[in-house]
Write a protein that holds these residues in place. Structure first.
Motif, PDB file in Angstrom:
ATOM      1  N   ALA A 203       0.777  -1.215   0.069  1.00  0.00           N
ATOM      2  CA  ALA A 203       0.434  -0.418   0.174  1.00  0.00           C
ATOM      3  C   ALA A 203       0.920   1.268  -0.126  1.00  0.00           C
ATOM      4  CB  ALA A 203      -0.772   0.178   1.448  1.00  0.00           C
ATOM      5  N   LEU A 204       0.080   2.143  -0.652  1.00  0.00           N
ATOM      6  CA  LEU A 204       0.895   3.521  -0.601  1.00  0.00           C
ATOM      7  C   LEU A 204      -0.226   5.065  -0.160  1.00  0.00           C
ATOM      8  CD1 LEU A 204       2.982   5.320  -1.263  1.00  0.00           C
ATOM      9  CD2 LEU A 204       2.406   5.810  -4.014  1.00  0.00           C
ATOM     10  N   PHE A 205      -0.188   5.516   0.880  1.00  0.00           N
ATOM     11  CA  PHE A 205      -0.995   6.019   1.845  1.00  0.00           C
ATOM     12  C   PHE A 205      -1.083   7.747   1.992  1.00  0.00           C
ATOM     13  CE2 PHE A 205      -2.395   7.710   5.504  1.00  0.00           C
ATOM     14  CZ  PHE A 205      -3.826   7.984   4.994  1.00  0.00           C
ATOM     15  N   LYS A 206      -0.913   8.909   1.618  1.00  0.00           N
ATOM     16  CA  LYS A 206      -0.353   9.746   1.796  1.00  0.00           C
ATOM     17  C   LYS A 206      -1.767  10.796   2.513  1.00  0.00           C
ATOM     18  CE  LYS A 206      -0.264  14.580  -0.624  1.00  0.00           C
ATOM     19  NZ  LYS A 206      -0.703  15.107  -1.508  1.00  0.00           N
ATOM     20  N   ALA A 207      -1.314  10.888   3.312  1.00  0.00           N
ATOM     21  CA  ALA A 207      -1.932  12.235   4.413  1.00  0.00           C
ATOM     22  C   ALA A 207      -1.672  13.438   4.724  1.00  0.00           C
ATOM     23  CB  ALA A 207      -2.712  11.486   5.357  1.00  0.00           C
ATOM     24  N   LYS A 208      -2.134  14.667   3.980  1.00  0.00           N
ATOM     25  CA  LYS A 208      -0.799  15.800   3.678  1.00  0.00           C
ATOM     26  C   LYS A 208       0.181  15.822   3.024  1.00  0.00           C
ATOM     27  CE  LYS A 208      -4.606  18.269   6.531  1.00  0.00           C
ATOM     28  NZ  LYS A 208      -4.769  19.002   6.705  1.00  0.00           N
ATOM     29  N   SER A 209       1.143  15.836   4.057  1.00  0.00           N
ATOM     30  CA  SER A 209       2.992  15.786   4.104  1.00  0.00           C
ATOM     31  C   SER A 209       3.182  13.955   4.704  1.00  0.00           C
ATOM     32  CB  SER A 209       3.620  17.216   4.591  1.00  0.00           C
ATOM     33  OG  SER A 209       3.263  17.088   5.900  1.00  0.00           O
ATOM     34  N   GLN A 210       2.366  13.978   5.798  1.00  0.00           N
ATOM     35  CA  GLN A 210       2.802  12.202   5.745  1.00  0.00           C
ATOM     36  C   GLN A 210       2.359  11.077   4.376  1.00  0.00           C
ATOM     37  OE1 GLN A 210       0.848  12.802   9.684  1.00  0.00           O
ATOM     38  NE2 GLN A 210       3.344  13.712  10.326  1.00  0.00           N
ATOM     39  N   TRP A 211       3.132  10.420   4.514  1.00  0.00           N
ATOM     40  CA  TRP A 211       2.998   8.617   3.457  1.00  0.00           C
ATOM     41  C   TRP A 211       3.702   7.906   4.469  1.00  0.00           C
ATOM     42  CZ3 TRP A 211       2.978   9.222  -1.230  1.00  0.00           C
ATOM     43  CH2 TRP A 211       2.622  10.899  -2.478  1.00  0.00           C
ATOM     44  N   LEU A 212       2.984   6.697   4.098  1.00  0.00           N
ATOM     45  CA  LEU A 212       3.380   4.944   4.519  1.00  0.00           C
ATOM     46  C   LEU A 212       3.573   4.553   3.480  1.00  0.00           C
ATOM     47  CD1 LEU A 212       2.441   2.819   6.664  1.00  0.00           C
ATOM     48  CD2 LEU A 212       0.653   2.506   5.034  1.00  0.00           C
ATOM     49  N   ILE A 213       4.812   3.778   3.123  1.00  0.00           N
ATOM     50  CA  ILE A 213       5.487   2.687   2.385  1.00  0.00           C
ATOM     51  C   ILE A 213       5.170   1.418   2.362  1.00  0.00           C
ATOM     52  CG2 ILE A 213       6.677   2.733   0.394  1.00  0.00           C
ATOM     53  CD1 ILE A 213       6.598   6.131   1.729  1.00  0.00           C
ATOM     54  N   SER A 214       4.271   1.051   1.526  1.00  0.00           N
ATOM     55  CA  SER A 214       4.214  -0.793   2.758  1.00  0.00           C
ATOM     56  C   SER A 214       4.041  -1.762   2.050  1.00  0.00           C
ATOM     57  CB  SER A 214       2.755  -0.502   3.779  1.00  0.00           C
ATOM     58  OG  SER A 214       2.713  -1.720   4.342  1.00  0.00           O
ATOM     59  N   ALA A 215       4.787  -2.270   2.249  1.00  0.00           N
ATOM     60  CA  ALA A 215       5.263  -3.800   1.936  1.00  0.00           C
ATOM     61  C   ALA A 215       4.878  -5.395   2.579  1.00  0.00           C
ATOM     62  CB  ALA A 215       6.487  -4.049   1.276  1.00  0.00           C
ATOM     63  N   SER A 216       3.711  -4.628   3.610  1.00  0.00           N
ATOM     64  CA  SER A 216       3.122  -5.839   4.807  1.00  0.00           C
ATOM     65  C   SER A 216       3.137  -7.540   4.159  1.00  0.00           C
ATOM     66  CB  SER A 216       1.627  -4.636   5.323  1.00  0.00           C
ATOM     67  OG  SER A 216       1.173  -5.953   5.849  1.00  0.00           O
ATOM     68  N   PRO A 217       3.424  -8.240   4.936  1.00  0.00           N
ATOM     69  CA  PRO A 217       2.652 -10.088   4.055  1.00  0.00           C
ATOM     70  C   PRO A 217       1.417  -9.922   5.561  1.00  0.00           C
ATOM     71  CG  PRO A 217       4.250  -9.680   6.052  1.00  0.00           C
ATOM     72  CD  PRO A 217       4.107  -8.159   6.011  1.00  0.00           C
ATOM     73  N   SER A 366      -4.586  -4.208   6.923  1.00  0.00           N
ATOM     74  CA  SER A 366      -3.540  -4.717   7.079  1.00  0.00           C
ATOM     75  C   SER A 366      -2.588  -4.587   8.125  1.00  0.00           C
ATOM     76  CB  SER A 366      -2.116  -4.773   6.476  1.00  0.00           C
ATOM     77  OG  SER A 366      -1.891  -2.949   6.178  1.00  0.00           O
ATOM     78  N   VAL A 367      -1.650  -5.559   9.014  1.00  0.00           N
ATOM     79  CA  VAL A 367      -0.901  -5.066   9.478  1.00  0.00           C
ATOM     80  C   VAL A 367       0.528  -3.737   9.300  1.00  0.00           C
ATOM     81  CG1 VAL A 367       0.717  -5.471  11.588  1.00  0.00           C
ATOM     82  CG2 VAL A 367      -1.406  -7.075  11.262  1.00  0.00           C
ATOM     83  N   VAL A 368       0.598  -2.758   9.535  1.00  0.00           N
ATOM     84  CA  VAL A 368       1.596  -2.363   8.904  1.00  0.00           C
ATOM     85  C   VAL A 368       2.972  -2.290   9.624  1.00  0.00           C
ATOM     86  CG1 VAL A 368       2.357   0.461   9.028  1.00  0.00           C
ATOM     87  CG2 VAL A 368      -0.018  -0.028   8.938  1.00  0.00           C
ATOM     88  N   ILE A 369       3.805  -3.143   8.953  1.00  0.00           N
ATOM     89  CA  ILE A 369       4.570  -4.096   8.751  1.00  0.00           C
ATOM     90  C   ILE A 369       5.578  -3.748   7.719  1.00  0.00           C
ATOM     91  CG2 ILE A 369       4.945  -5.109  11.597  1.00  0.00           C
ATOM     92  CD1 ILE A 369       4.089  -7.422   9.285  1.00  0.00           C
ATOM     93  N   ARG A 370       6.715  -3.909   7.605  1.00  0.00           N
ATOM     94  CA  ARG A 370       8.061  -3.782   7.008  1.00  0.00           C
ATOM     95  C   ARG A 370       7.587  -2.516   5.645  1.00  0.00           C
ATOM     96  NH1 ARG A 370       8.092  -9.494   6.600  1.00  0.00           N
ATOM     97  NH2 ARG A 370       7.846  -9.774   9.069  1.00  0.00           N
ATOM     98  N   SER A 371       7.351  -1.740   6.552  1.00  0.00           N
ATOM     99  CA  SER A 371       6.444  -0.463   5.960  1.00  0.00           C
ATOM    100  C   SER A 371       7.550   0.741   6.457  1.00  0.00           C
ATOM    101  CB  SER A 371       5.237   0.063   6.801  1.00  0.00           C
ATOM    102  OG  SER A 371       4.578  -1.537   6.410  1.00  0.00           O
ATOM    103  N   ILE A 372       7.576   2.124   5.194  1.00  0.00           N
ATOM    104  CA  ILE A 372       8.297   3.215   5.492  1.00  0.00           C
ATOM    105  C   ILE A 372       7.905   4.508   5.998  1.00  0.00           C
ATOM    106  CG2 ILE A 372      10.540   5.099   4.638  1.00  0.00           C
ATOM    107  CD1 ILE A 372      11.057   2.842   2.692  1.00  0.00           C
ATOM    108  N   ILE A 373       7.477   5.767   7.194  1.00  0.00           N
ATOM    109  CA  ILE A 373       6.560   6.501   7.540  1.00  0.00           C
ATOM    110  C   ILE A 373       7.480   7.866   7.345  1.00  0.00           C
ATOM    111  CG2 ILE A 373       5.429   6.959   9.601  1.00  0.00           C
ATOM    112  CD1 ILE A 373       5.254   4.125  10.313  1.00  0.00           C
ATOM    113  N   ALA A 374       7.009   7.856   6.613  1.00  0.00           N
ATOM    114  CA  ALA A 374       7.340   9.846   6.044  1.00  0.00           C
ATOM    115  C   ALA A 374       6.892  10.952   6.411  1.00  0.00           C
ATOM    116  CB  ALA A 374       8.405   9.979   4.899  1.00  0.00           C
ATOM    117  N   ASP A 375       7.753  11.947   6.843  1.00  0.00           N
ATOM    118  CA  ASP A 375       6.612  13.328   6.826  1.00  0.00           C
ATOM    119  C   ASP A 375       8.133  14.191   5.734  1.00  0.00           C
ATOM    120  OD1 ASP A 375       5.660  15.602   8.131  1.00  0.00           O
ATOM    121  OD2 ASP A 375       4.802  14.927   8.832  1.00  0.00           O
ATOM    122  N   LEU A 376       7.548  14.767   5.072  1.00  0.00           N
ATOM    123  CA  LEU A 376       7.768  15.284   3.672  1.00  0.00           C
ATOM    124  C   LEU A 376       8.448  16.904   4.788  1.00  0.00           C
ATOM    125  CD1 LEU A 376       6.593  14.234   0.132  1.00  0.00           C
ATOM    126  CD2 LEU A 376       8.754  13.618   1.661  1.00  0.00           C
TER     127      LEU A 376
END
Length: 416
Positions: A203-217, A366-376
């Motif tokens: 999953a890819l999720f954008k909430a304004k400047s914050q992002w989830l880049i997820s490769a969850s199994p 999903s469970v948010v694991i194997r995931s990058i969490i970023a704030d631009l």
């Protein structure tokens, strides 16, 4: 009310990435989910795209019945709203505990076709086609582990002392990697990560400047009609470099008494959680200790299903089951207190849950694991990795397991 469906062929393999860049320009919130055609029990995520303009209020998220889809995240620290718990560890940056939006625009993908409820005009297609993908996307970020192998080993021993004292049977202890950047491209990072590690709950999720880049199994919960499904993962081993080694590793994981004991504890915990909102006698384990292949690891997955009590709400299901046992340990509440004392960071979105609630109340999270969490905006990112610590856990082996889980993300962030 039946919606019209409009079906369009997609010939450009980069079209979905261009769509995400178009959405980033036009919307404060969007999400893309991709099941990567995994043969997953009860199915992987559907491959869908959603975009919206504004964040939902708490009332809009939790009130049912609802006439609209909801897409978003419940962060791990929402536990404090459900139990008498707190999160005192430092956060890398502030994140909303619960963040959902209602899509005003959505698409679903079947093979090389896109299906829309509204007719997509020529201007839309031209806008997407005119987007140029970056030749050298900024996905590099220097990251640092938050604890040393020595500190990790000391923490494992501390958990094992808690086990001897009877405070916990199994604790999911997590460590974090963090990084800062000047420029960083979350969309390229997502597509690179999905290429390296195509997972059933990508999953890819954008909430304004914050992002989830997820490769969850891992799936947390899925609801289809009155059927509720939980699929905890406990048990990990790396893939082999040859066919023979691969088969040997799969058999080693499948026959491991230690991994089975870890998995069984969490399966029992999830059975108990589901029983709070399910009809008496309906909670069943349909698969125990299933071994499933992923690009870099084999995972041990158990599947629990139940029949929901009538008129059970999403809020009641979350109250009964969140956070997921695979990311806490057992018993759940005391173990959450122990990991809070021993971990060095506030988990935030990590080890929370991401998903979609349909208009009819069905959902998949999903469970948010194997995931990058970023704030631009603050130019920071982090990701967490963890493993289950039991009485007979070996600190060095557990640290190696965490490194294995971090491998694909570290490759993306190193630009390899």
């Amino acid at each position: 009310m039946k919606h019209n469906s409009y079906v369009y062929p997609i010939s450009d393999p980069s079209w979905i990435e261009k769509l995400c860049r178009w959405a980033d320009h036009h919307f404060d919130f969007f999400a893309y989910t991709n099941g990567n055609n995994h043969q997953y029990p009860e199915g992987p995520f559907a491959t869908h795209f959603y975009a919206g303009k504004s964040q939902l209020s708490k009332k809009e998220i939790w009130n049912e019945p609802s006439s609209f889809k909801k897409v978003g995240i419940i962060g791990y620290d929402y536990k404090n709203q459900l139990e008498n718990l707190n999160s005192e560890n430092p956060a890398f940056f502030d994140l909303p505990e619960v963040c959902f939006f209602a899509p005003s625009f959505s698409l679903k993908f079947l093979g090389e076709k896109v299906i829309s409820d509204v007719e997509l005009n020529e201007e839309f297609w031209q806008e997407i086609e005119q987007i140029t993908l970056p030749e050298r996307p900024f996905t590099n970020c220097s990251v640092q582990p938050q604890i040393t192998p020595e500190n990790y080993s000391d923490t494992v021993k501390a958990i094992q002392r808690h086990i001897v004292e009877g405070n916990t049977y199994e604790s999911n202890f997590c460590q974090a990697y963090t990084g800062t950047f000047e420029n960083w491209d979350p969309i390229s990072a997502y597509f690179n990560l999905n290429k390296l590690s195509p997972m059933p709950f990508s999953a890819l999720f954008k909430a304004k400047s914050q992002w989830l880049i997820s490769a969850s199994p891992e799936r947390f919960l899925k609801k289809t009609g009155s059927k509720l499904i939980a699929q905890p993962i406990k048990g990990t081993i790396k893939r082999g470099v040859s066919k023979a080694e691969d088969l040997q590793n799969k058999e080693t994981l499948g026959n491991s008494e230690k991994e089975q004991a870890e998995n069984l504890m969490i399966t029992d915990l999830m059975r108990n959680d589901l029983s709070k909102v399910s009809k008496t006698g309906s909670v069943k384990v349909t698969e125990l200790f299933g071994i499933y292949p992923f690009p870099k690891v084999f995972q041990m997955i158990s599947t629990i299903v139940s029949e929901l009590k009538e008129d059970t709400t999403f809020a009641e299901i979350i109250q009964a089951s969140f956070p997921m046992g695979s990311m806490t340990g057992a018993p759940k509440i005391r173990t959450m207190e122990i990991v809070e004392e021993l971990e060095s960071f506030k988990r935030g979105w990590f080890s929370g849950t991401f998903g979609v609630i349909e208009e009819n109340g069905d959902f998949d999270f999903s469970v948010v694991i194997r995931s990058i969490i970023a704030d631009l905006a603050v130019k920071k990112l982090y990701f967490g990795v963890g493993s289950a610590i039991t009485f007979d856990a070996n600190a060095e082996q557990e640290y190696d397991e965490c490194s294995l889980k971090a491998k694909a993300i570290l490759e993306v962030l190193s630009g390899k």
